[in-house]
Scaffold this motif. Structure first.
Motif, PDB file in Angstrom:
ATOM      1  N   PHE A 166      -5.312 -12.118   9.474  1.00  0.00           N
ATOM      2  CA  PHE A 166      -5.206 -12.047  10.939  1.00  0.00           C
ATOM      3  C   PHE A 166      -4.269 -10.963  11.452  1.00  0.00           C
ATOM      4  O   PHE A 166      -4.343 -10.586  12.615  1.00  0.00           O
ATOM      5  CB  PHE A 166      -4.780 -13.414  11.505  1.00  0.00           C
ATOM      6  N   VAL A 167      -3.358 -10.486  10.629  1.00  0.00           N
ATOM      7  CA  VAL A 167      -2.386  -9.494  11.114  1.00  0.00           C
ATOM      8  C   VAL A 167      -2.710  -8.099  10.571  1.00  0.00           C
ATOM      9  O   VAL A 167      -2.744  -7.130  11.332  1.00  0.00           O
ATOM     10  CB  VAL A 167      -0.933  -9.911  10.726  1.00  0.00           C
ATOM     11  N   THR A 196       0.283   5.429  -5.374  1.00  0.00           N
ATOM     12  CA  THR A 196       0.384   6.748  -6.005  1.00  0.00           C
ATOM     13  C   THR A 196       1.839   7.199  -6.002  1.00  0.00           C
ATOM     14  O   THR A 196       2.718   6.456  -5.547  1.00  0.00           O
ATOM     15  CB  THR A 196      -0.479   7.778  -5.242  1.00  0.00           C
ATOM     16  N   ARG A 197       2.071   8.403  -6.465  1.00  0.00           N
ATOM     17  CA  ARG A 197       3.448   8.936  -6.475  1.00  0.00           C
ATOM     18  C   ARG A 197       3.984   9.112  -5.053  1.00  0.00           C
ATOM     19  O   ARG A 197       5.191   9.167  -4.829  1.00  0.00           O
ATOM     20  CB  ARG A 197       3.472  10.273  -7.204  1.00  0.00           C
ATOM     21  N   ASP A 198       3.081   9.197  -4.089  1.00  0.00           N
ATOM     22  CA  ASP A 198       3.500   9.353  -2.687  1.00  0.00           C
ATOM     23  C   ASP A 198       3.770   8.007  -2.018  1.00  0.00           C
ATOM     24  O   ASP A 198       4.023   7.955  -0.822  1.00  0.00           O
ATOM     25  CB  ASP A 198       2.410  10.106  -1.903  1.00  0.00           C
ATOM     26  N   GLY A 199       3.683   6.931  -2.796  1.00  0.00           N
ATOM     27  CA  GLY A 199       3.927   5.594  -2.239  1.00  0.00           C
ATOM     28  C   GLY A 199       2.625   4.856  -1.996  1.00  0.00           C
ATOM     29  O   GLY A 199       1.544   5.341  -2.335  1.00  0.00           O
ATOM     30  N   PRO A 200       2.707   3.652  -1.367  1.00  0.00           N
ATOM     31  CA  PRO A 200       1.490   2.870  -1.125  1.00  0.00           C
ATOM     32  C   PRO A 200       0.595   3.529  -0.070  1.00  0.00           C
ATOM     33  O   PRO A 200       1.086   3.928   0.989  1.00  0.00           O
ATOM     34  CB  PRO A 200       2.024   1.518  -0.640  1.00  0.00           C
ATOM     35  N   THR A 216       1.908  -2.853   7.806  1.00  0.00           N
ATOM     36  CA  THR A 216       1.474  -4.259   7.926  1.00  0.00           C
ATOM     37  C   THR A 216       0.691  -4.686   6.693  1.00  0.00           C
ATOM     38  O   THR A 216       0.878  -5.798   6.182  1.00  0.00           O
ATOM     39  CB  THR A 216       0.566  -4.434   9.172  1.00  0.00           C
ATOM     40  N   MET A 217      -0.178  -3.794   6.244  1.00  0.00           N
ATOM     41  CA  MET A 217      -0.952  -4.097   5.027  1.00  0.00           C
ATOM     42  C   MET A 217      -0.014  -4.280   3.834  1.00  0.00           C
ATOM     43  O   MET A 217      -0.186  -5.205   3.034  1.00  0.00           O
ATOM     44  CB  MET A 217      -1.922  -2.943   4.716  1.00  0.00           C
ATOM     45  N   PHE A 218       0.988  -3.407   3.736  1.00  0.00           N
ATOM     46  CA  PHE A 218       1.930  -3.459   2.622  1.00  0.00           C
ATOM     47  C   PHE A 218       2.759  -4.749   2.685  1.00  0.00           C
ATOM     48  O   PHE A 218       3.024  -5.374   1.653  1.00  0.00           O
ATOM     49  CB  PHE A 218       2.834  -2.219   2.641  1.00  0.00           C
ATOM     50  N   THR A 219       3.141  -5.157   3.905  1.00  0.00           N
ATOM     51  CA  THR A 219       3.895  -6.405   4.070  1.00  0.00           C
ATOM     52  C   THR A 219       3.043  -7.588   3.616  1.00  0.00           C
ATOM     53  O   THR A 219       3.523  -8.466   2.883  1.00  0.00           O
ATOM     54  CB  THR A 219       4.305  -6.592   5.551  1.00  0.00           C
ATOM     55  N   ALA A 220       1.778  -7.608   4.040  1.00  0.00           N
ATOM     56  CA  ALA A 220       0.865  -8.701   3.640  1.00  0.00           C
ATOM     57  C   ALA A 220       0.729  -8.741   2.122  1.00  0.00           C
ATOM     58  O   ALA A 220       0.763  -9.819   1.512  1.00  0.00           O
ATOM     59  CB  ALA A 220      -0.503  -8.497   4.295  1.00  0.00           C
TER      60      ALA A 220
END
Lengths: 59, 215
Positions: B16-17, B165-169, B174-178
């Motif tokens: 939902f978020v 990747t080497r550049d991060g997620p 919000t997706m990363f928090t989920a």
């Protein structure tokens, strides 16, 4: 099937599997509880002093 | 309770978020359960190998049961990784499985390797020999974990998507928090199940010894 239904299926597979796993563990714990009760009963019987032998009277 | 609460929060955030992915669409939401389960599976196999090493190093019997339970957990989460991954593959690639992806084949190899662990373990009589043999086998398997984990980066097939990747997620905050909440929830759940199963196995062993002593 739509993509949404596949997503629901993926989450359902996880929850059903984990639920089955928890149910199996719960069933094992119930069996262990029964084993504990049996062993307690066995230990009590061992600790109980033997009953005195009855005298046999002959007429 | 904390694991259930985190799971609820993670599911709310995931469905939902977190916004829908531009290219992947709704099927990207499988990522929030598939990747945490896969990482937990790696962690469980690694823990099993670590406990096996401790058994061989210190010779303490308790590590045998701890190693076994961790590998058992890893196998369950590994099975779930394969199942959820296959469902995602079906929506994305149109097939349930692709032998062209090194990541998939290596994970399957790792999974089957640890499935064979149980065949080895239960083919031997209980005792020090079984504990040592199982520990050595569990340690061999741990070599497959970094290979499987890094295969996606080492391989150039580009069949399996790369999110980190080497550049991060490669996703929104919000997706990363989920994802992080779901990861924490799955890890905590695995830990709780590990403790419960381990306690049950120890109790079972103690009761068997007690029964033998009483009879």
């Amino acid at each position: 099937m739509s993509a949404g239904q596949y997503v629901a299926a993926a989450y359902a597979v996880v929850f059903v599997t984990l639920l089955a796993y928890v149910a199996i563990i719960a069933a094992k714990l119930v069996r262990l509880q029964r084993d504990v009760s049996e062993l307690v009963e066995l230990a009590r019987r061992r600790d109980r002093p033997p009953e005195p032998a009855r005298e046999v009277t002959r007429a | 309770m904390l694991a259930a609460g985190l799971f609820g929060l993670g599911l709310t955030l995931s469905f939902f978020v977190a916004p829908e992915a531009a290219v992947e669409g709704v099927r990207q939401r499988i990522f929030y359960i598939h990747v945490p389960i896969a990482l937990t599976s790696y962690f469980c196999f690694g823990l099993g190998a670590w406990k096996a090493l401790m058994l061989l190093w210190r010779g303490d019997d308790r590590y045998d049961l701890e190693s076994y339970v961790a590998i058992h957990q890893g196998t369950i989460f590994g099975l779930l990784t394969l199942a959820t991954g296959s469902i995602w593959a079906k929506t994305s690639w149109g097939v349930w499985w692709s032998w062209d992806s090194d990541q998939l084949v290596l994970f399957l190899t790792l999974f089957l390797f640890y499935c064979a662990y149980f065949m080895l373990r239960f083919s031997l009589e209980e005792g020090a020999r079984r504990a040592r043999s199982s520990a050595v086998y569990a340690l061999f398997g741990v070599a497959l974990i970094p290979v499987s984990f890094l295969a996606i980066r080492l391989a150039e097939d580009l069949v399996h998507p790369t999110t980190f990747t080497r550049d991060g997620p490669q996703m929104t905050a919000t997706m990363f928090t989920a994802f992080c909440v779901m990861w924490a929830a799955v890890t905590l759940l695995a830990y709780v199940l590990y403790r419960v199963e381990l306690a049950g196995k120890r109790l079972d062993r103690d009761l068997r010894e007690l029964r033998e002593a009483l009879q």
